[in-house]
Structures are given as C-alpha cells and as structure tokens.
Motif scaffolding. Structure first.
Motif, PDB file in Angstrom:
ATOM      1  N   GLU A   1       0.829  -1.212   0.000  1.00 59.77           N
ATOM      2  CA  GLU A   1       0.000   0.000   0.000  1.00 59.77           C
ATOM      3  C   GLU A   1       0.861   1.259   0.000  1.00 59.77           C
ATOM      4  N   THR A   2       1.902   1.278   0.803  1.00 58.60           N
ATOM      5  CA  THR A   2       2.803   2.430   0.881  1.00 58.60           C
ATOM      6  C   THR A   2       3.509   2.647  -0.451  1.00 58.60           C
ATOM      7  N   ALA A   3       3.945   1.555  -1.082  1.00 60.94           N
ATOM      8  CA  ALA A   3       4.608   1.668  -2.384  1.00 60.94           C
ATOM      9  C   ALA A   3       3.669   2.253  -3.433  1.00 60.94           C
ATOM     10  N   CYS A   4       2.405   1.848  -3.396  1.00 58.00           N
ATOM     11  CA  CYS A   4       1.430   2.411  -4.349  1.00 58.00           C
ATOM     12  C   CYS A   4       1.292   3.916  -4.157  1.00 58.00           C
ATOM     13  N   ASP A   5       1.244   4.358  -2.912  1.00 56.30           N
ATOM     14  CA  ASP A   5       1.167   5.795  -2.640  1.00 56.30           C
ATOM     15  C   ASP A   5       2.379   6.513  -3.209  1.00 56.30           C
ATOM     16  N   CYS A   6       3.570   5.952  -3.018  1.00 61.89           N
ATOM     17  CA  CYS A   6       4.797   6.570  -3.536  1.00 61.89           C
ATOM     18  C   CYS A   6       4.809   6.573  -5.062  1.00 61.89           C
TER      19      CYS A   6
ATOM     20  N   ALA B   1       2.014   6.707 -13.274  1.00 64.69           N
ATOM     21  CA  ALA B   1       1.487   5.353 -13.486  1.00 64.69           C
ATOM     22  C   ALA B   1       0.025   5.215 -13.069  1.00 64.69           C
ATOM     23  N   ASP B   2      -0.429   5.953 -12.087  1.00 69.29           N
ATOM     24  CA  ASP B   2      -1.817   5.906 -11.623  1.00 69.29           C
ATOM     25  C   ASP B   2      -2.253   4.478 -11.268  1.00 69.29           C
ATOM     26  N   VAL B   3      -1.643   3.946 -10.219  1.00 73.33           N
ATOM     27  CA  VAL B   3      -1.991   2.615  -9.718  1.00 73.33           C
ATOM     28  C   VAL B   3      -2.979   2.796  -8.579  1.00 73.33           C
ATOM     29  N   ASP B   4      -4.177   2.289  -8.774  1.00 73.77           N
ATOM     30  CA  ASP B   4      -5.203   2.368  -7.735  1.00 73.77           C
ATOM     31  C   ASP B   4      -5.105   1.118  -6.870  1.00 73.77           C
TER      32      ASP B   4
ATOM     33  N   GLY C   1      -7.744  -9.032   4.077  1.00 74.97           N
ATOM     34  CA  GLY C   1      -6.416  -9.523   3.737  1.00 74.97           C
ATOM     35  C   GLY C   1      -6.142  -9.567   2.255  1.00 74.97           C
ATOM     36  N   MET C   2      -6.790  -8.694   1.488  1.00 72.76           N
ATOM     37  CA  MET C   2      -6.606  -8.677   0.033  1.00 72.76           C
ATOM     38  C   MET C   2      -6.416  -7.246  -0.468  1.00 72.76           C
ATOM     39  N   ILE C   3      -5.443  -7.084  -1.357  1.00 69.34           N
ATOM     40  CA  ILE C   3      -5.223  -5.801  -2.029  1.00 69.34           C
ATOM     41  C   ILE C   3      -5.406  -6.024  -3.524  1.00 69.34           C
ATOM     42  N   THR C   4      -6.196  -5.145  -4.142  1.00 66.65           N
ATOM     43  CA  THR C   4      -6.372  -5.167  -5.593  1.00 66.65           C
ATOM     44  C   THR C   4      -5.686  -3.931  -6.157  1.00 66.65           C
ATOM     45  N   LEU C   5      -4.727  -4.144  -7.038  1.00 63.37           N
ATOM     46  CA  LEU C   5      -4.052  -3.055  -7.741  1.00 63.37           C
ATOM     47  C   LEU C   5      -4.667  -2.961  -9.127  1.00 63.37           C
ATOM     48  N   SER C   6      -5.166  -1.801  -9.476  1.00 65.33           N
ATOM     49  CA  SER C   6      -5.782  -1.590 -10.789  1.00 65.33           C
ATOM     50  C   SER C   6      -4.953  -0.580 -11.563  1.00 65.33           C
ATOM     51  N   PHE C   7      -4.738  -0.883 -12.831  1.00 69.39           N
ATOM     52  CA  PHE C   7      -3.892  -0.064 -13.691  1.00 69.39           C
ATOM     53  C   PHE C   7      -4.737   0.664 -14.728  1.00 69.39           C
ATOM     54  N   ALA C   8      -4.162   1.661 -15.370  1.00 69.40           N
ATOM     55  CA  ALA C   8      -4.875   2.498 -16.332  1.00 69.40           C
ATOM     56  C   ALA C   8      -5.469   1.671 -17.478  1.00 69.40           C
ATOM     57  N   ASN C   9      -4.820   0.576 -17.841  1.00 69.52           N
ATOM     58  CA  ASN C   9      -5.312  -0.274 -18.935  1.00 69.52           C
ATOM     59  C   ASN C   9      -6.378  -1.272 -18.462  1.00 69.52           C
TER      60      ASN C   9
ATOM     61  N   GLU D   1       5.160  -4.601 -15.966  1.00 72.68           N
ATOM     62  CA  GLU D   1       4.629  -5.104 -17.244  1.00 72.68           C
ATOM     63  C   GLU D   1       3.213  -4.584 -17.481  1.00 72.68           C
ATOM     64  N   GLN D   2       2.383  -4.608 -16.451  1.00 72.22           N
ATOM     65  CA  GLN D   2       0.991  -4.205 -16.619  1.00 72.22           C
ATOM     66  C   GLN D   2       0.825  -2.692 -16.696  1.00 72.22           C
ATOM     67  N   ALA D   3       1.716  -1.938 -16.065  1.00 69.24           N
ATOM     68  CA  ALA D   3       1.638  -0.474 -16.107  1.00 69.24           C
ATOM     69  C   ALA D   3       2.312   0.094 -17.352  1.00 69.24           C
ATOM     70  N   GLY D   4       3.200  -0.693 -17.962  1.00 67.02           N
ATOM     71  CA  GLY D   4       3.921  -0.212 -19.136  1.00 67.02           C
ATOM     72  C   GLY D   4       5.057   0.738 -18.795  1.00 67.02           C
ATOM     73  N   GLN D   5       5.495   0.703 -17.553  1.00 66.81           N
ATOM     74  CA  GLN D   5       6.642   1.508 -17.114  1.00 66.81           C
ATOM     75  C   GLN D   5       7.230   0.886 -15.855  1.00 66.81           C
TER      76      GLN D   5
END
Length: 111
Positions: A18-23, A30-33, A39-47, A99-103
């Motif tokens: 979570e902290t890494a996503c904020d950074c 990259a805009d990672v939501d 006990g689950m984290i969902t990371l969503s990417f622009a694509n 890979e999923q963010a493209g950067q």
C-alpha cells in the motif's frame, strides 16, 4: 511459525505494498489504484488490468495473481519466497506491475 507471527509478517507485507502504491502515484504518472479489503489488495492499472495480492492464512502464504499467472509465497528466512522457484515477492510484484503499467515500478519489502 505461529499464526500470530504469520499475520504480523503478512500484514507488514501488505502495508508495504500500500505504501509503495502511494509513492508510485506521487512520483510517477502510473496511476496505480490500490484497494484493500481485509487480507486482500487489488491493484488496478490504467489499462484496466489488475493484480491481486491476498493472504492465505490456513497455508501461511501470500498469493499473487497477475496477467503473468498465479504465484504462492511462503516466509523463508524473513523473506516471502515463491514456493516453486524461490523468487522474492516484491521482486515479482515489481516485475508484474511494471509489465501491466507499461513503465518501471518498484515495490520493496518492509524493513
């Protein structure tokens, strides 16, 4: 390892994600939501792709699901290691998220 030890280490890993996503969102475009539910984290990417990281308490593992596949990690000598190839959770997460963010994106283990 006791269940309490597992939960302490696993929760620290989720908090680090979570902290890494904020950074990443503060320092890149990259805009990672990230959304956490228990006990689950969902990371969503622009694509619209996603990575899901969740705790598997009965097995004392952390599971990661990405476009690249599904991976199971177990705590070995203080590091979350893939149960098949021994690779490290945060290195894998960095690779798959990049890979999923493209950067390039970097996720680091809690210190």
């Amino acid at each position: 390892m006791t269940d309490l030890d597992y939960l302490d280490h696993a929760e620290a890993a989720l908090k680090a994600i979570e902290t890494a996503c904020d950074c990443i969102n503060d320092e890149t475009d990259a805009d990672v939501d990230s959304q956490r539910t228990g006990g689950m984290i969902t990371l969503s990417f622009a694509n619209r792709s996603q990575i899901i990281v969740n705790l598997q308490k009965p097995l004392q593992e952390i599971w990661l699901a990405a476009r690249a596949g599904g991976f199971h990690y177990k705590l070995v000598d203080g590091m979350w290691r893939d149960t098949k190839d021994g690779s490290e959770l945060f290195a894998g997460l960095s690779l798959y998220a990049s890979e999923q963010a493209g950067q390039p994106l970097v996720f680091a283990a809690p210190s």
